[in-house]
Design an enzyme around this catalytic site. Structure first.
Site, mmCIF file in Angstrom:
data_model
loop_
_atom_site.group_PDB
_atom_site.id
_atom_site.type_symbol
_atom_site.label_atom_id
_atom_site.label_comp_id
_atom_site.label_asym_id
_atom_site.label_seq_id
_atom_site.Cartn_x
_atom_site.Cartn_y
_atom_site.Cartn_z
ATOM 1 N N GLU A 165 -9.441 -10.520 -7.864
ATOM 2 C CA GLU A 165 -8.516 -9.417 -7.558
ATOM 3 C C GLU A 165 -7.273 -9.453 -8.459
ATOM 4 O O GLU A 165 -6.762 -8.401 -8.846
ATOM 5 C CB GLU A 165 -8.114 -9.469 -6.082
ATOM 6 C CG GLU A 165 -9.279 -9.091 -5.166
ATOM 7 C CD GLU A 165 -8.890 -9.000 -3.697
ATOM 8 O OE1 GLU A 165 -9.706 -8.491 -2.910
ATOM 9 O OE2 GLU A 165 -7.765 -9.431 -3.329
ATOM 10 N N HIS A 214 -2.117 -5.404 1.485
ATOM 11 C CA HIS A 214 -3.408 -6.074 1.250
ATOM 12 C C HIS A 214 -3.153 -7.540 0.937
ATOM 13 O O HIS A 214 -2.151 -7.866 0.304
ATOM 14 C CB HIS A 214 -4.125 -5.425 0.054
ATOM 15 C CG HIS A 214 -5.300 -6.231 -0.440
ATOM 16 N ND1 HIS A 214 -6.553 -6.128 0.120
ATOM 17 C CD2 HIS A 214 -5.399 -7.179 -1.408
ATOM 18 C CE1 HIS A 214 -7.381 -6.979 -0.491
ATOM 19 N NE2 HIS A 214 -6.701 -7.621 -1.431
ATOM 20 N N ASN A 269 -2.021 0.042 6.974
ATOM 21 C CA ASN A 269 -1.545 -1.254 7.471
ATOM 22 C C ASN A 269 -0.682 -2.004 6.445
ATOM 23 O O ASN A 269 -0.674 -3.225 6.391
ATOM 24 C CB ASN A 269 -2.711 -2.097 7.988
ATOM 25 C CG ASN A 269 -3.733 -2.378 6.908
ATOM 26 O OD1 ASN A 269 -3.547 -2.005 5.751
ATOM 27 N ND2 ASN A 269 -4.815 -3.041 7.270
ATOM 28 N N TYR A 279 -12.337 -1.766 -3.795
ATOM 29 C CA TYR A 279 -12.852 -1.949 -2.441
ATOM 30 C C TYR A 279 -14.381 -1.791 -2.385
ATOM 31 O O TYR A 279 -14.926 -1.494 -1.320
ATOM 32 C CB TYR A 279 -12.189 -0.961 -1.483
ATOM 33 C CG TYR A 279 -10.812 -1.408 -1.001
ATOM 34 C CD1 TYR A 279 -10.653 -2.557 -0.225
ATOM 35 C CD2 TYR A 279 -9.673 -0.667 -1.298
ATOM 36 C CE1 TYR A 279 -9.403 -2.966 0.224
ATOM 37 C CE2 TYR A 279 -8.403 -1.065 -0.844
ATOM 38 C CZ TYR A 279 -8.296 -2.214 -0.081
ATOM 39 O OH TYR A 279 -7.050 -2.612 0.375
ATOM 40 N N LYS A 301 0.831 -1.206 0.000
ATOM 41 C CA LYS A 301 0.000 0.000 0.000
ATOM 42 C C LYS A 301 0.870 1.262 0.000
ATOM 43 O O LYS A 301 2.081 1.196 0.250
ATOM 44 C CB LYS A 301 -0.930 -0.029 1.227
ATOM 45 C CG LYS A 301 -1.927 -1.211 1.200
ATOM 46 C CD LYS A 301 -2.903 -1.137 2.378
ATOM 47 C CE LYS A 301 -3.921 -2.266 2.323
ATOM 48 N NZ LYS A 301 -4.951 -2.140 3.379
HETATM 49 N N1 UDP Z 1 -9.864 -0.441 7.172
HETATM 50 C C1 UDP Z 1 -9.924 0.709 7.948
HETATM 51 N N2 UDP Z 1 -10.699 0.708 9.088
HETATM 52 C C2 UDP Z 1 -11.395 -0.395 9.484
HETATM 53 C C3 UDP Z 1 -11.311 -1.559 8.708
HETATM 54 C C4 UDP Z 1 -10.548 -1.550 7.565
HETATM 55 O O1 UDP Z 1 -9.312 1.714 7.607
HETATM 56 O O2 UDP Z 1 -12.071 -0.349 10.527
HETATM 57 C C5 UDP Z 1 -9.037 -0.440 5.951
HETATM 58 C C6 UDP Z 1 -7.701 -1.154 6.114
HETATM 59 O O3 UDP Z 1 -6.715 -0.496 5.305
HETATM 60 C C7 UDP Z 1 -8.019 -2.537 5.600
HETATM 61 C C8 UDP Z 1 -8.957 -2.222 4.432
HETATM 62 O O4 UDP Z 1 -9.733 -1.128 4.912
HETATM 63 O O5 UDP Z 1 -6.862 -3.242 5.201
HETATM 64 C C9 UDP Z 1 -9.882 -3.334 4.016
HETATM 65 O O6 UDP Z 1 -10.592 -3.794 5.154
HETATM 66 P P1 UDP Z 1 -10.749 -5.356 5.449
HETATM 67 O O7 UDP Z 1 -11.764 -5.508 6.541
HETATM 68 O O8 UDP Z 1 -10.992 -6.087 4.163
HETATM 69 O O9 UDP Z 1 -9.313 -5.743 6.072
HETATM 70 P P2 UDP Z 1 -8.143 -6.668 5.490
HETATM 71 O O10 UDP Z 1 -8.777 -7.754 4.667
HETATM 72 O O11 UDP Z 1 -7.236 -5.766 4.671
HETATM 73 O O12 UDP Z 1 -7.427 -7.192 6.703
HETATM 74 MG MG MG Z 2 -10.138 -7.648 3.115
#
Ligand code: UDP
Ligand code: MG
Length: 144
Positions: free
Chosen positions: A126, A115, A112, A49, A9
């Site tokens: 994806e 992805h 974080n 997303y 990212k």
């Molecule tokens: N995200 C965020 N706040 C939240 C949850 C998710 O900013 O409360 C962001 C974070 O960058 C995350 C992305 O949205 O990686 C996609 O969310 P997901 O729940 O799919 O998490 P992941 O699969 O990346 O662990």
């Molecule tokens: Mg996810």
């Protein structure tokens, strides 16, 4: 061999952590089948997303993902999807197990670092979102 989509990212790229994160990925036995650096528009990120479009964090997430360069990559390994999710750790670095990429490098739940696809089915769509057949196969006979 199973495939998954990873994205380094904009925080990873901006903080000069590309090499360190790729080192972790390769040391865990993943093969990088394809990768490129992109600057995504809000529109593209929003589509990627789309599953989260009703969530409160969606707008900020789309802005963050289009705020700088990112590096989508296709990774291959047995059990790639689940093993990569284990390697990156929980979404919120405060909850990620020690030894995971997010625990080691991520600043917060949004920024974080990386992805990872959450299922084999998601991984297929994806991968197709970021990589054409040409990039994956035609120009790269090793991958077919
Ligand atoms: N995200 C965020 N706040 C939240 C949850 C998710 O900013 O409360 C962001 C974070 O960058 C995350 C992305 O949205 O990686 C996609 O969310 P997901 O729940 O799919 O998490 P992941 O699969 O990346 O662990
Ligand atoms: Mg996810």
């Amino acid at each position: 061999m199973e495939r998954t989509l990873a994205i380094l990212k904009p925080d990873c790229v901006g903080r000069n952590l590309i090499g360190k994160v790729i080192d972790r990925i390769e040391r865990e036995g993943f093969k990088i089948l394809a990768m490129k650096m992109v600057r995504l528009t809000e529109q593209t990120t929003g589509e990627f997303y789309a599953v989260h479009r009703k969530r409160p964090f969606y707008r900020d997430l789309v802005q963050f993902m289009s705020s700088g360069h990112a590096i989508p990559m296709v990774l291959a390994k047995e059990n790639a999807v689940n093993d990569f999710r284990k390697l990156i750790g929980a979404t919120d670095p405060a909850e990620a197990e020690s030894g995971t990429i997010r625990h080691e490098f991520a600043e917060n739940k949004q920024n974080n670092i990386v992805h990872g696809s959450d299922s084999v089915r998601t991984a297929k769509s994806e991968i197709a979102f970021y990589f054409s057949e040409k990039e994956l196969v035609e120009n790269n006979p090793d991958l077919s």
